[in-house]
Design a protein around this motif. Structure first.
Motif, PDB file in Angstrom:
ATOM      1  N   GLU A  88       0.848  -1.186   0.000  1.00  0.00           N
ATOM      2  CA  GLU A  88       0.000   0.000   0.000  1.00  0.00           C
ATOM      3  C   GLU A  88       0.883   1.235   0.000  1.00  0.00           C
ATOM      4  OE1 GLU A  88      -1.327   1.074   4.391  1.00  0.00           O
ATOM      5  OE2 GLU A  88      -1.931  -0.975   3.885  1.00  0.00           O
ATOM      6  N   GLY A  89       0.303   2.342  -0.404  1.00  0.00           N
ATOM      7  CA  GLY A  89       1.074   3.577  -0.435  1.00  0.00           C
ATOM      8  C   GLY A  89       0.164   4.779  -0.619  1.00  0.00           C
ATOM      9  N   ARG A  90       0.753   5.930  -0.496  1.00  0.00           N
ATOM     10  CA  ARG A  90       0.014   7.189  -0.648  1.00  0.00           C
ATOM     11  C   ARG A  90       0.842   8.139  -1.509  1.00  0.00           C
ATOM     12  NH1 ARG A  90      -4.439   8.995   1.643  1.00  0.00           N
ATOM     13  NH2 ARG A  90      -4.875  11.225   1.809  1.00  0.00           N
ATOM     14  N   VAL A  91       0.186   8.803  -2.423  1.00  0.00           N
ATOM     15  CA  VAL A  91       0.843   9.733  -3.337  1.00  0.00           C
ATOM     16  C   VAL A  91       0.374  11.144  -3.002  1.00  0.00           C
ATOM     17  CG1 VAL A  91       1.186  10.401  -5.733  1.00  0.00           C
ATOM     18  CG2 VAL A  91       0.952   7.975  -5.137  1.00  0.00           C
ATOM     19  N   MET A  92       1.315  12.013  -2.735  1.00  0.00           N
ATOM     20  CA  MET A  92       1.010  13.416  -2.456  1.00  0.00           C
ATOM     21  C   MET A  92       1.513  14.265  -3.621  1.00  0.00           C
ATOM     22  SD  MET A  92      -0.264  15.747  -0.512  1.00  0.00           S
ATOM     23  CE  MET A  92      -0.488  14.988   1.095  1.00  0.00           C
ATOM     24  N   ALA A  99       5.941  34.050  -7.083  1.00  0.00           N
ATOM     25  CA  ALA A  99       4.956  33.059  -7.518  1.00  0.00           C
ATOM     26  C   ALA A  99       4.623  32.142  -6.345  1.00  0.00           C
ATOM     27  CB  ALA A  99       5.507  32.236  -8.685  1.00  0.00           C
ATOM     28  N   THR A 100       3.426  31.606  -6.362  1.00  0.00           N
ATOM     29  CA  THR A 100       3.001  30.739  -5.268  1.00  0.00           C
ATOM     30  C   THR A 100       2.704  29.330  -5.784  1.00  0.00           C
ATOM     31  OG1 THR A 100       0.682  31.376  -5.553  1.00  0.00           O
ATOM     32  CG2 THR A 100       1.996  32.657  -3.991  1.00  0.00           C
ATOM     33  N   SER A 101       2.797  28.386  -4.896  1.00  0.00           N
ATOM     34  CA  SER A 101       2.465  27.002  -5.203  1.00  0.00           C
ATOM     35  C   SER A 101       1.605  26.476  -4.060  1.00  0.00           C
ATOM     36  CB  SER A 101       3.737  26.167  -5.373  1.00  0.00           C
ATOM     37  OG  SER A 101       3.425  24.825  -5.673  1.00  0.00           O
ATOM     38  N   GLY A 102       1.452  25.187  -3.980  1.00  0.00           N
ATOM     39  CA  GLY A 102       0.665  24.609  -2.894  1.00  0.00           C
ATOM     40  C   GLY A 102       0.514  23.121  -3.081  1.00  0.00           C
ATOM     41  N   LEU A 103      -0.193  22.506  -2.176  1.00  0.00           N
ATOM     42  CA  LEU A 103      -0.411  21.071  -2.253  1.00  0.00           C
ATOM     43  C   LEU A 103      -1.515  20.751  -3.247  1.00  0.00           C
ATOM     44  CD1 LEU A 103      -0.274  20.046   1.522  1.00  0.00           C
ATOM     45  CD2 LEU A 103       1.490  19.678  -0.228  1.00  0.00           C
ATOM     46  N   GLY A 104      -1.339  19.655  -3.973  1.00  0.00           N
ATOM     47  CA  GLY A 104      -2.404  19.129  -4.805  1.00  0.00           C
ATOM     48  C   GLY A 104      -3.211  18.114  -4.011  1.00  0.00           C
ATOM     49  N   PHE A 105      -4.000  17.316  -4.705  1.00  0.00           N
ATOM     50  CA  PHE A 105      -4.752  16.265  -4.038  1.00  0.00           C
ATOM     51  C   PHE A 105      -3.837  15.060  -3.800  1.00  0.00           C
ATOM     52  CE2 PHE A 105      -8.322  18.318  -6.490  1.00  0.00           C
ATOM     53  CZ  PHE A 105      -8.911  18.894  -5.373  1.00  0.00           C
ATOM     54  N   SER A 106      -4.110  14.316  -2.767  1.00  0.00           N
ATOM     55  CA  SER A 106      -3.382  13.082  -2.505  1.00  0.00           C
ATOM     56  C   SER A 106      -4.303  11.891  -2.772  1.00  0.00           C
ATOM     57  CB  SER A 106      -2.884  13.040  -1.056  1.00  0.00           C
ATOM     58  OG  SER A 106      -3.971  13.040  -0.151  1.00  0.00           O
ATOM     59  N   TRP A 107      -3.705  10.741  -3.022  1.00  0.00           N
ATOM     60  CA  TRP A 107      -4.501   9.542  -3.252  1.00  0.00           C
ATOM     61  C   TRP A 107      -3.737   8.315  -2.781  1.00  0.00           C
ATOM     62  CZ3 TRP A 107      -2.575   6.132  -7.100  1.00  0.00           C
ATOM     63  CH2 TRP A 107      -1.580   6.671  -7.928  1.00  0.00           C
ATOM     64  N   SER A 108      -4.484   7.279  -2.455  1.00  0.00           N
ATOM     65  CA  SER A 108      -3.892   6.063  -1.898  1.00  0.00           C
ATOM     66  C   SER A 108      -4.081   4.892  -2.848  1.00  0.00           C
ATOM     67  CB  SER A 108      -4.538   5.723  -0.546  1.00  0.00           C
ATOM     68  OG  SER A 108      -4.361   6.774   0.381  1.00  0.00           O
ATOM     69  N   TRP A 109      -3.236   3.901  -2.700  1.00  0.00           N
ATOM     70  CA  TRP A 109      -3.368   2.670  -3.471  1.00  0.00           C
ATOM     71  C   TRP A 109      -3.002   1.487  -2.580  1.00  0.00           C
ATOM     72  CZ3 TRP A 109       1.073  -0.125  -3.385  1.00  0.00           C
ATOM     73  CH2 TRP A 109       2.270   0.578  -3.201  1.00  0.00           C
ATOM     74  N   ARG A 110      -3.431   0.320  -2.978  1.00  0.00           N
ATOM     75  CA  ARG A 110      -3.022  -0.888  -2.296  1.00  0.00           C
ATOM     76  C   ARG A 110      -3.091  -2.063  -3.259  1.00  0.00           C
ATOM     77  NH1 ARG A 110      -6.708  -3.769   2.032  1.00  0.00           N
ATOM     78  NH2 ARG A 110      -5.091  -5.273   1.501  1.00  0.00           N
ATOM     79  N   GLN A 168      -1.353 -27.729  -7.747  1.00  0.00           N
ATOM     80  CA  GLN A 168      -0.688 -26.609  -8.411  1.00  0.00           C
ATOM     81  C   GLN A 168      -1.365 -25.331  -7.929  1.00  0.00           C
ATOM     82  OE1 GLN A 168      -0.873 -27.589 -12.608  1.00  0.00           O
ATOM     83  NE2 GLN A 168       1.119 -28.585 -12.479  1.00  0.00           N
ATOM     84  N   ARG A 169      -0.529 -24.388  -7.529  1.00  0.00           N
ATOM     85  CA  ARG A 169      -1.045 -23.158  -6.939  1.00  0.00           C
ATOM     86  C   ARG A 169      -0.459 -21.950  -7.655  1.00  0.00           C
ATOM     87  NH1 ARG A 169       2.259 -20.349  -2.728  1.00  0.00           N
ATOM     88  NH2 ARG A 169       3.058 -19.767  -4.776  1.00  0.00           N
ATOM     89  N   LEU A 170      -1.320 -21.013  -8.006  1.00  0.00           N
ATOM     90  CA  LEU A 170      -0.852 -19.730  -8.550  1.00  0.00           C
ATOM     91  C   LEU A 170      -1.074 -18.656  -7.498  1.00  0.00           C
ATOM     92  CD1 LEU A 170      -1.116 -18.160 -11.999  1.00  0.00           C
ATOM     93  CD2 LEU A 170      -1.981 -16.846 -10.062  1.00  0.00           C
ATOM     94  N   ARG A 171      -0.076 -17.808  -7.332  1.00  0.00           N
ATOM     95  CA  ARG A 171      -0.157 -16.699  -6.381  1.00  0.00           C
ATOM     96  C   ARG A 171       0.396 -15.448  -7.038  1.00  0.00           C
ATOM     97  NH1 ARG A 171       3.222 -14.179  -2.582  1.00  0.00           N
ATOM     98  NH2 ARG A 171       2.155 -13.417  -0.707  1.00  0.00           N
ATOM     99  N   ALA A 172      -0.327 -14.347  -6.884  1.00  0.00           N
ATOM    100  CA  ALA A 172       0.120 -13.056  -7.412  1.00  0.00           C
ATOM    101  C   ALA A 172      -0.373 -11.966  -6.471  1.00  0.00           C
ATOM    102  CB  ALA A 172      -0.421 -12.833  -8.817  1.00  0.00           C
ATOM    103  N   ASP A 173       0.239 -10.796  -6.580  1.00  0.00           N
ATOM    104  CA  ASP A 173      -0.153  -9.682  -5.720  1.00  0.00           C
ATOM    105  C   ASP A 173      -0.097  -8.398  -6.540  1.00  0.00           C
ATOM    106  OD1 ASP A 173       0.041  -7.522  -3.588  1.00  0.00           O
ATOM    107  OD2 ASP A 173      -0.128  -9.298  -2.325  1.00  0.00           O
ATOM    108  N   TRP A 174      -1.246  -7.763  -6.708  1.00  0.00           N
ATOM    109  CA  TRP A 174      -1.313  -6.549  -7.528  1.00  0.00           C
ATOM    110  C   TRP A 174      -2.613  -5.803  -7.236  1.00  0.00           C
ATOM    111  CZ3 TRP A 174      -5.596  -6.703 -10.716  1.00  0.00           C
ATOM    112  CH2 TRP A 174      -6.121  -7.980 -10.978  1.00  0.00           C
ATOM    113  N   GLY A 175      -2.750  -4.627  -7.785  1.00  0.00           N
ATOM    114  CA  GLY A 175      -3.964  -3.838  -7.627  1.00  0.00           C
ATOM    115  C   GLY A 175      -3.947  -2.650  -8.572  1.00  0.00           C
ATOM    116  N   LEU A 176      -5.067  -1.969  -8.670  1.00  0.00           N
ATOM    117  CA  LEU A 176      -5.161  -0.755  -9.479  1.00  0.00           C
ATOM    118  C   LEU A 176      -5.142   0.472  -8.581  1.00  0.00           C
ATOM    119  CD1 LEU A 176      -7.854  -1.462 -12.238  1.00  0.00           C
ATOM    120  CD2 LEU A 176      -5.375  -1.677 -12.388  1.00  0.00           C
TER     121      LEU A 176
END
Length: 291
Positions: A22-26, A47-58, A266-274
């Motif tokens: 899992e992780g978070r993107v800022m 000039a000015t800047s600032g934070l954008g939106f953040s989002w998470s994934w897992r 026989q076993r298949l194992r994977a780990d992923w997400g969108l």
């Protein structure tokens, strides 16, 4: 009898390999605006800047098992048990395909959505907030319409009028069109006609000069009547619909894996997400409705 599994969905996402589950993107808003006339003796204007939106994934762990009794292997004279590993890999490929397809089939929020964009809206939505509240709202959703030359032109025009997170004009170019199979004939007629289809006048066909068949993606897994307008190559950094892979599919074969020494497992194992960030630089879309 074997059937090759198509792999279309993975061409619509950007693949990224990760070590964590899992992780978070800022995001940071870049410095933007224009540069004023400001002589050396004038008060400096910063000039000015600032934070954008953040989002998470897992990511998620996917597993599937196939088992054969020892006797079935002993009497197998057609090699039935030998192809099971490739069957497991096909199952995995099919799973990835359906998960990605589900994202597009629920992109408009008609039946909920598997994930929201970084701004809390659906993948395709209107009245979207900007990170800078002073920039107002924006939209990447086209009005529901029939598939016509005017529909395509309006989408191209709206992409050219798109704004940045700070509200500045941020023109985009429609590079590809993505449609469900049922609409491909109608789009083919539009792109092949030298003049405007159905017109009593000799009007030249604008769409024929802008798009070609190589710009069209017919997506067999797209079940809704909709058209998507890609603003980038899906594999590029501008596409923030990510397939995050922590572990590639691994197949293990072992006798007695589940406790019975006479069952070959026989076993298949994977780990992923969108994961989904902002669609601003990648895609627009609209529902289709025959007139």
């Amino acid at each position: 009898q074997k059937f090759a599994e198509p792999s279309i969905g993975e061409t619509l996402v950007r693949v990224k390999r990760v070590k964590r589950d899992e992780g978070r993107v800022m995001a940071l808003r870049p410095f933007s605006g224009v540069i004023p006339v400001n002589s050396d003796a004038d008060t400096p204007e910063f000039a000015t800047s600032g934070l954008g939106f953040s989002w998470s994934w897992r990511t998620y762990t996917f597993r599937r098992f196939i088992g054969f009794e020892r006797k079935s292997i002993e009497i197998d004279d057609i090699g039935f048990t030998k192809g099971s590993q490739s069957d497991l890999l096909d199952m995995h490929k099919r799973t990835v395909e359906y998960v990605i397809a589900d994202h597009f089939n629920r992109a408009f929020g008609l039946s909920g959505a598997p994930r929201l964009a970084d701004d809390g809206c659906y993948y395709i939505d209107n009245d979207r907030p900007n990170p800078n509240p002073e920039a107002g709202r924006w939209s990447n959703r086209e009005a529901t319409a029939d598939l016509t030359i005017d529909t395509l032109f309006t989408a191209v025009l709206n992409a050219q009028r798109q704004v940045s997170p700070d509200g500045n004009l941020y023109p985009q170019t429609v590079k590809k069109l993505m449609i469900p199979p049922a609409w491909q004939k109608k789009l083919w007629v539009i792109l092949e006609s030298e003049n405007v289809p159905g017109s009593n006048y000799n009007d030249a066909n604008w769409a024929r000069g802008v798009f070609s068949h190589k710009d069209v993606i017919v997506y067999p897994y797209l079940e809704i009547n909709a058209i998507f307008y890609w603003l980038c190559e899906p594999s590029s950094e501008d596409n923030e619909l990510l397939l995050l892979i922590r572990r590639d599919p691994e197949v293990m074969t072992e006798w007695g894996l589940t406790g019975n020494p006479d069952v070959l497992v026989q076993r298949l194992r994977a780990d992923w997400g969108l994961g989904l960030g902002s669609p601003r630089k990648s895609i627009r879309g609209g529902l289709l409705e025959a007139s």
